[in-house]
Design a protein around this motif. Structure first.
Motif, PDB file in Angstrom:
ATOM      1  N   ALA A 213       0.832  -1.207   0.000  1.00  0.00           N
ATOM      2  CA  ALA A 213       0.000   0.000   0.000  1.00  0.00           C
ATOM      3  C   ALA A 213       0.864   1.253   0.000  1.00  0.00           C
ATOM      4  O   ALA A 213       0.529   2.253  -0.640  1.00  0.00           O
ATOM      5  N   GLU A 214       2.009   1.200   0.686  1.00  0.00           N
ATOM      6  CA  GLU A 214       2.899   2.367   0.703  1.00  0.00           C
ATOM      7  C   GLU A 214       3.449   2.635  -0.692  1.00  0.00           C
ATOM      8  O   GLU A 214       3.577   3.779  -1.121  1.00  0.00           O
ATOM      9  N   GLN A 215       3.745   1.545  -1.403  1.00  0.00           N
ATOM     10  CA  GLN A 215       4.257   1.707  -2.778  1.00  0.00           C
ATOM     11  C   GLN A 215       3.169   2.171  -3.741  1.00  0.00           C
ATOM     12  O   GLN A 215       3.449   2.811  -4.745  1.00  0.00           O
ATOM     13  N   LEU A 216       1.923   1.789  -3.458  1.00  0.00           N
ATOM     14  CA  LEU A 216       0.838   2.051  -4.408  1.00  0.00           C
ATOM     15  C   LEU A 216       0.173   3.418  -4.202  1.00  0.00           C
ATOM     16  O   LEU A 216      -0.662   3.824  -5.003  1.00  0.00           O
ATOM     17  N   GLU A 217       0.533   4.102  -3.140  1.00  0.00           N
ATOM     18  CA  GLU A 217      -0.129   5.368  -2.821  1.00  0.00           C
ATOM     19  C   GLU A 217      -0.067   6.320  -4.020  1.00  0.00           C
ATOM     20  O   GLU A 217       0.988   6.517  -4.624  1.00  0.00           O
ATOM     21  N   GLY A 218      -1.234   6.869  -4.359  1.00  0.00           N
ATOM     22  CA  GLY A 218      -1.304   7.800  -5.485  1.00  0.00           C
ATOM     23  C   GLY A 218      -1.714   7.137  -6.786  1.00  0.00           C
ATOM     24  O   GLY A 218      -2.005   7.814  -7.771  1.00  0.00           O
ATOM     25  N   MET A 219      -1.747   5.801  -6.814  1.00  0.00           N
ATOM     26  CA  MET A 219      -2.144   5.101  -8.033  1.00  0.00           C
ATOM     27  C   MET A 219      -3.633   5.315  -8.273  1.00  0.00           C
ATOM     28  O   MET A 219      -4.417   5.369  -7.326  1.00  0.00           O
ATOM     29  N   ILE A 220      -4.025   5.440  -9.520  1.00  0.00           N
ATOM     30  CA  ILE A 220      -5.452   5.535  -9.832  1.00  0.00           C
ATOM     31  C   ILE A 220      -5.829   4.479 -10.867  1.00  0.00           C
ATOM     32  O   ILE A 220      -5.021   4.106 -11.721  1.00  0.00           O
ATOM     33  N   VAL A 221      -7.049   3.994 -10.751  1.00  0.00           N
ATOM     34  CA  VAL A 221      -7.531   2.924 -11.631  1.00  0.00           C
ATOM     35  C   VAL A 221      -8.969   3.208 -12.053  1.00  0.00           C
ATOM     36  O   VAL A 221      -9.654   4.051 -11.468  1.00  0.00           O
ATOM     37  N   VAL A 222      -9.405   2.474 -13.061  1.00  0.00           N
ATOM     38  CA  VAL A 222     -10.805   2.474 -13.482  1.00  0.00           C
ATOM     39  C   VAL A 222     -11.374   1.113 -13.106  1.00  0.00           C
ATOM     40  O   VAL A 222     -10.683   0.094 -13.233  1.00  0.00           O
ATOM     41  N   THR A 223     -12.597   1.085 -12.603  1.00  0.00           N
ATOM     42  CA  THR A 223     -13.195  -0.196 -12.225  1.00  0.00           C
ATOM     43  C   THR A 223     -14.567  -0.345 -12.895  1.00  0.00           C
ATOM     44  O   THR A 223     -15.060   0.580 -13.558  1.00  0.00           O
ATOM     45  N   GLN A 224     -15.147  -1.511 -12.696  1.00  0.00           N
ATOM     46  CA  GLN A 224     -16.512  -1.753 -13.155  1.00  0.00           C
ATOM     47  C   GLN A 224     -17.265  -2.290 -11.945  1.00  0.00           C
ATOM     48  O   GLN A 224     -16.989  -3.392 -11.483  1.00  0.00           O
ATOM     49  N   HIS A 225     -18.157  -1.484 -11.394  1.00  0.00           N
ATOM     50  CA  HIS A 225     -18.860  -1.819 -10.165  1.00  0.00           C
ATOM     51  C   HIS A 225     -17.888  -1.659  -8.974  1.00  0.00           C
ATOM     52  O   HIS A 225     -16.719  -1.395  -9.154  1.00  0.00           O
ATOM     53  N   SER A 226     -18.391  -1.839  -7.754  1.00  0.00           N
ATOM     54  CA  SER A 226     -17.546  -1.609  -6.572  1.00  0.00           C
ATOM     55  C   SER A 226     -16.900  -2.894  -6.077  1.00  0.00           C
ATOM     56  O   SER A 226     -16.483  -2.970  -4.922  1.00  0.00           O
ATOM     57  N   THR A 227     -16.789  -3.884  -6.953  1.00  0.00           N
ATOM     58  CA  THR A 227     -16.342  -5.218  -6.574  1.00  0.00           C
ATOM     59  C   THR A 227     -15.036  -5.231  -5.765  1.00  0.00           C
ATOM     60  O   THR A 227     -14.878  -6.027  -4.843  1.00  0.00           O
ATOM     61  N   PHE A 228     -14.077  -4.360  -6.126  1.00  0.00           N
ATOM     62  CA  PHE A 228     -12.765  -4.376  -5.474  1.00  0.00           C
ATOM     63  C   PHE A 228     -12.554  -3.162  -4.571  1.00  0.00           C
ATOM     64  O   PHE A 228     -11.445  -2.924  -4.096  1.00  0.00           O
ATOM     65  N   ASP A 229     -13.598  -2.359  -4.341  1.00  0.00           N
ATOM     66  CA  ASP A 229     -13.400  -1.056  -3.704  1.00  0.00           C
ATOM     67  C   ASP A 229     -12.780  -1.110  -2.305  1.00  0.00           C
ATOM     68  O   ASP A 229     -11.948  -0.276  -1.960  1.00  0.00           O
ATOM     69  N   TYR A 230     -13.234  -2.076  -1.473  1.00  0.00           N
ATOM     70  CA  TYR A 230     -12.686  -2.121  -0.103  1.00  0.00           C
ATOM     71  C   TYR A 230     -11.167  -2.302  -0.129  1.00  0.00           C
ATOM     72  O   TYR A 230     -10.429  -1.627   0.594  1.00  0.00           O
ATOM     73  N   LEU A 231     -10.714  -3.237  -0.962  1.00  0.00           N
ATOM     74  CA  LEU A 231      -9.273  -3.503  -1.016  1.00  0.00           C
ATOM     75  C   LEU A 231      -8.529  -2.313  -1.618  1.00  0.00           C
ATOM     76  O   LEU A 231      -7.486  -1.901  -1.096  1.00  0.00           O
ATOM     77  N   LEU A 232      -9.078  -1.735  -2.691  1.00  0.00           N
ATOM     78  CA  LEU A 232      -8.395  -0.610  -3.334  1.00  0.00           C
ATOM     79  C   LEU A 232      -8.240   0.551  -2.358  1.00  0.00           C
ATOM     80  O   LEU A 232      -7.177   1.161  -2.266  1.00  0.00           O
ATOM     81  N   ARG A 233      -9.296   0.820  -1.616  1.00  0.00           N
ATOM     82  CA  ARG A 233      -9.247   1.919  -0.654  1.00  0.00           C
ATOM     83  C   ARG A 233      -8.174   1.643   0.411  1.00  0.00           C
ATOM     84  O   ARG A 233      -7.400   2.506   0.790  1.00  0.00           O
ATOM     85  N   TRP A 234      -8.156   0.395   0.879  1.00  0.00           N
ATOM     86  CA  TRP A 234      -7.176  -0.006   1.907  1.00  0.00           C
ATOM     87  C   TRP A 234      -5.756   0.148   1.377  1.00  0.00           C
ATOM     88  O   TRP A 234      -4.827   0.461   2.122  1.00  0.00           O
ATOM     89  N   LEU A 235      -5.581  -0.090   0.062  1.00  0.00           N
ATOM     90  CA  LEU A 235      -4.252  -0.039  -0.556  1.00  0.00           C
ATOM     91  C   LEU A 235      -3.877   1.358  -1.037  1.00  0.00           C
ATOM     92  O   LEU A 235      -2.860   1.535  -1.710  1.00  0.00           O
ATOM     93  N   ASN A 236      -4.709   2.373  -0.720  1.00  0.00           N
ATOM     94  CA  ASN A 236      -4.448   3.753  -1.150  1.00  0.00           C
ATOM     95  C   ASN A 236      -4.548   3.933  -2.658  1.00  0.00           C
ATOM     96  O   ASN A 236      -3.898   4.808  -3.236  1.00  0.00           O
ATOM     97  N   VAL A 237      -5.330   3.080  -3.316  1.00  0.00           N
ATOM     98  CA  VAL A 237      -5.521   3.192  -4.767  1.00  0.00           C
ATOM     99  C   VAL A 237      -6.876   3.867  -5.006  1.00  0.00           C
ATOM    100  O   VAL A 237      -7.889   3.421  -4.465  1.00  0.00           O
ATOM    101  N   ALA A 238      -6.883   4.950  -5.790  1.00  0.00           N
ATOM    102  CA  ALA A 238      -8.125   5.699  -6.015  1.00  0.00           C
ATOM    103  C   ALA A 238      -8.826   5.215  -7.280  1.00  0.00           C
ATOM    104  O   ALA A 238      -8.177   4.843  -8.260  1.00  0.00           O
ATOM    105  N   VAL A 239     -10.150   5.216  -7.224  1.00  0.00           N
ATOM    106  CA  VAL A 239     -10.954   4.871  -8.407  1.00  0.00           C
ATOM    107  C   VAL A 239     -11.330   6.175  -9.104  1.00  0.00           C
ATOM    108  O   VAL A 239     -12.054   6.990  -8.543  1.00  0.00           O
ATOM    109  N   VAL A 240     -10.829   6.354 -10.326  1.00  0.00           N
ATOM    110  CA  VAL A 240     -11.058   7.620 -11.029  1.00  0.00           C
ATOM    111  C   VAL A 240     -12.357   7.588 -11.838  1.00  0.00           C
ATOM    112  O   VAL A 240     -12.970   8.626 -12.088  1.00  0.00           O
ATOM    113  N   ALA A 241     -12.787   6.395 -12.223  1.00  0.00           N
ATOM    114  CA  ALA A 241     -14.039   6.267 -12.979  1.00  0.00           C
ATOM    115  C   ALA A 241     -14.562   4.852 -12.859  1.00  0.00           C
ATOM    116  O   ALA A 241     -13.803   3.909 -12.627  1.00  0.00           O
ATOM    117  N   ASP A 242     -15.883   4.723 -12.980  1.00  0.00           N
ATOM    118  CA  ASP A 242     -16.533   3.407 -12.946  1.00  0.00           C
ATOM    119  C   ASP A 242     -17.226   3.215 -14.295  1.00  0.00           C
ATOM    120  O   ASP A 242     -17.894   4.130 -14.781  1.00  0.00           O
TER     121      ASP A 242
END
Ligand SMILES: [Zn+2]
Length: 308
Positions: free
Chosen positions: A191-220
């Motif tokens: 998570a420390e390495q991934l801080e600031g990373m942004i991704v696109v997702t489809q639905h909130s399927t991975f949101d809990y983990l992404l949030r925990w890992l400091n990865v932002a969802v820029v679009a769904d």
């Protein structure tokens, strides 16, 4: 002279007692999703588990087919996500199975979402607008914080239903928890390495983990939670200014990946398809495995693409 028949009767009674203990040891468990089946198998390996869905099926939408009704009818415990994830099929399945042990509020029905706080979906609207998550995001199976709470509550519930095994269930839980905590340290380092990373997702399927890992969802890719991607919405996503900074488009193995493929072709942002739960394949049999795979995929794609 009467002692021999009496001794035989006592021995027979003892054998019956052992037999009944063995019957109670083998609980019938109905799991709505594979992640909960995997946790039940950790805590109670002798349980006979029927799993209603696989990693390749959308858990929001399945058919209450006769084999599932039969499994629900014979179950001692049903373990589901709750928070409306199964709202489209579980109430009907429970009603048709007519199992007196499994109904809302009874010990025979365990909802994971009852044992941990829920996040809101990243775009929350009311159900009339198509939100399938009115109570909050139920996709918590990959949350490093939620899964231990759920597993602890599940151990307590299984112990209540199989009291003769409560000691060993507790031991298995503590062993599992120790392993989880160890893995969690690895994920935290990622998570420390991934801080600031942004991704696109489809639905909130991975949101809990992404949030925990400091990865932002820029679009769904979904215009609203639960509404399928539309071409109009996909064009809006393509026009999102931050899209060019996204590291990847993440879709789950049960989702139709054609919208993500289109966006990947248009934008150059790579598409990555990952399981959102255990699959049964080697290396994908525990939730720790799946989180590890996702973390590895994110680390692989984190290299900055716009280097000065
Ligand atoms: Zn959902």
């Amino acid at each position: 002279m009467t002692s021999k028949p009496r001794a035989l009767a006592l021995a027979f009674g003892w054998l019956l007692a052992i037999a009944s203990t063995q019957v109670s040891a083998s609980l019938n468990v109905f799991a709505c999703e594979p992640e909960w089946a995997s946790l039940v198998a950790v805590l109670l390996p002798d349980a006979k588990i029927t799993t209603a869905t696989t990693a390749w099926q959308d858990p929001h939408y399945i058919e209450a087919r006769p084999s599932l009704i039969s499994a629900m009818r014979n179950a001692d415990l049903a373990v589901c996500t709750g928070a409306s994830l199964e709202a489209g099929w579980l109430p009907s399945l429970i009603s048709r199975a007519a199992n007196r042990h499994i109904k809302p509020g009874s010990d025979g029905l365990f909802f994971a979402a009852d044992h941990t706080p829920l996040h809101q979906s990243h775009e929350h609207v009311d159900r009339s607008m198509g939100d399938v998550h009115p109570e909050g995001d139920p996709h918590l199976q990959l949350s490093p914080d939620a899964v231990p709470r759920i597993t602890q509550a599940l151990a307590t519930r299984l112990s209540a239903l199989a009291p003769d095994q409560s000691g060993i269930i507790q031991q298995r839980y503590l062993r599992w928890r120790g392993e989880w905590n160890l893995q969690r340290q690895t994920w935290r380092a990622a998570a420390e390495q991934l801080e600031g990373m942004i991704v696109v997702t489809q639905h909130s399927t991975f949101d809990y983990l992404l949030r925990w890992l400091n990865v932002a969802v820029v679009a769904d890719l979904e215009p609203k939670p639960g509404l399928p991607p539309s071409s109009r919405h996909l064009r809006d996503v393509l026009a999102t200014p931050l899209l060019s900074d996204a590291a990847l488009i993440l879709v789950a193995s049960y989702q139709d990946d054609r919208p993500a493929t289109w966006l990947a072709n248009q934008s150059g942002v790579p598409k990555v398809v990952m399981p959102a739960t255990v699959t049964g394949k080697p290396g994908q049999q525990s939730l720790q495995n799946i989180i590890g795979l996702l973390v590895d995929a994110l680390l692989t794609h984190q290299a900055p693409r716009n280097v000065d």
